[in-house]
Design a protein around this motif. Structure first.
Motif, PDB file in Angstrom:
ATOM      1  N   PRO A 143       0.814  -1.223   0.000  1.00 62.31           N
ATOM      2  CA  PRO A 143       0.000   0.000   0.000  1.00 62.31           C
ATOM      3  C   PRO A 143       0.847   1.272   0.000  1.00 62.31           C
ATOM      4  N   GLU A 144       2.009   1.225   0.602  1.00 60.87           N
ATOM      5  CA  GLU A 144       2.875   2.413   0.604  1.00 60.87           C
ATOM      6  C   GLU A 144       3.360   2.715  -0.817  1.00 60.87           C
ATOM      7  N   ARG A 145       3.718   1.681  -1.568  1.00 59.65           N
ATOM      8  CA  ARG A 145       4.165   1.842  -2.955  1.00 59.65           C
ATOM      9  C   ARG A 145       3.038   2.391  -3.834  1.00 59.65           C
ATOM     10  N   LEU A 146       1.798   2.017  -3.503  1.00 57.64           N
ATOM     11  CA  LEU A 146       0.649   2.434  -4.303  1.00 57.64           C
ATOM     12  C   LEU A 146      -0.002   3.722  -3.781  1.00 57.64           C
ATOM     13  N   ASN A 147       0.703   4.413  -2.893  1.00 59.71           N
ATOM     14  CA  ASN A 147       0.273   5.727  -2.382  1.00 59.71           C
ATOM     15  C   ASN A 147      -1.029   5.721  -1.581  1.00 59.71           C
TER      16      ASN A 147
END
Length: 179
Positions: A143-147
Motif C-alpha cells: 500500500p505504501e508503494r501504491l500511495n
C-alpha cells in the motif's frame, strides 16, 4: 471471473479444484507464511484448504468477499482478493499472501493494483483498505508503494499464535485512485 494483468500474471476466482494446489503451496511455504498469517495451524490437510475455498465461494455468491488465485507463469503462487466487501458503505478490505518462491517479481504490487481497478471501476466502491501487521515490512510496502494513506494503527489487532500484533490501516478513496 478472470483478470489478466500481463503475459505472465493473472487472477481468477478460486475453485474447489484448486484445493490440492493451494494446500501444496501453503504447505511448502508454511514456515515462511506462519510469521504473519494466523491460520497456518488450522490448515493441516487438503480438506482444510477445500473447506476454506468453499467458504470463499459462498462469500463470492453472497457478494461479501472475493478470493482469487494468483497465477504466475501458469502456476498458482498465492491468494489475493477482498476479505470483506461492504456494499452499503462501498468499502472493501484487501488481503493477500504469496509463496516465498514467488517473491521479488512485483507480483503483489501488480495484483493489488488490478484489485484496486476492479474495486473502483467494476464494483464502484468508494474506499479500499489494507491492514498489515506493523512489523510486516513486505506487506506494508504494497500500500505504501501504491500511495495509500496511512490511517492509523489498531493496537493488539490480531492474535498471532502466542502474541498480539498491531495492525497499520491503509486507505485509498476512489477520487484519490483516479488521480
Amino acid at each position: 471471473m478472470q483478470i489478466t494483468i500481463d503475459q505472465e500474471l493473472s487472477l481468477r476466482t478460486v475453485a474447489v479444484e484448486d484445493a490440492h494446489a493451494v494446500f501444496a503451496l501453503t504447505d511448502a511455504s508454511r514456515e515462511y507464511l506462519r510469521e504473519w498469517l494466523p491460520w497456518l495451524d488450522f490448515t493441516k490437510v487438503v480438506a482444510d484448504s477445500r473447506a476454506y475455498i468453499e467458504s470463499c465461494i459462498a462469500g463470492y455468491e453472497a457478494k461479501s468477499s472475493l478470493s482469487l488465485v494468483i497465477i504466475f507463469r501458469n502456476e498458482i503462487v498465492g491468494i489475493a482478493g477482498f476479505n470483506a466487501i461492504n456494499p452499503s458503505n462501498k468499502i472493501a478490505a484487501i488481503g493477500y499472501w504469496l509463496s516465498k518462491d514467488a517473491q521479488g517479481h512485483g507480483i503483489m504490487t501488480k495484483t493489488v493494483k488490478a484489485l484496486m481497478h476492479y474495486a473502483f471501476e467494476e464494483l464502484q466502491l468508494n474506499k479500499v483498505e489494507i491492514r498489515a501487521a506493523a512489523g510486516n515490512v513486505k506487506s506494508r510496502a504494497i500500500p505504501e508503494r501504491l500511495n495509500f494513506t496511512t490511517e492509523g494503527t489498531i493496537r493488539a489487532a490480531e492474535w498471532l499464535y502466542d502474541h498480539y500484533v498491531d495492525h497499520v490501516v491503509y486507505g485509498m478513496l476512489a477520487k484519490e485512485w483516479q488521480k
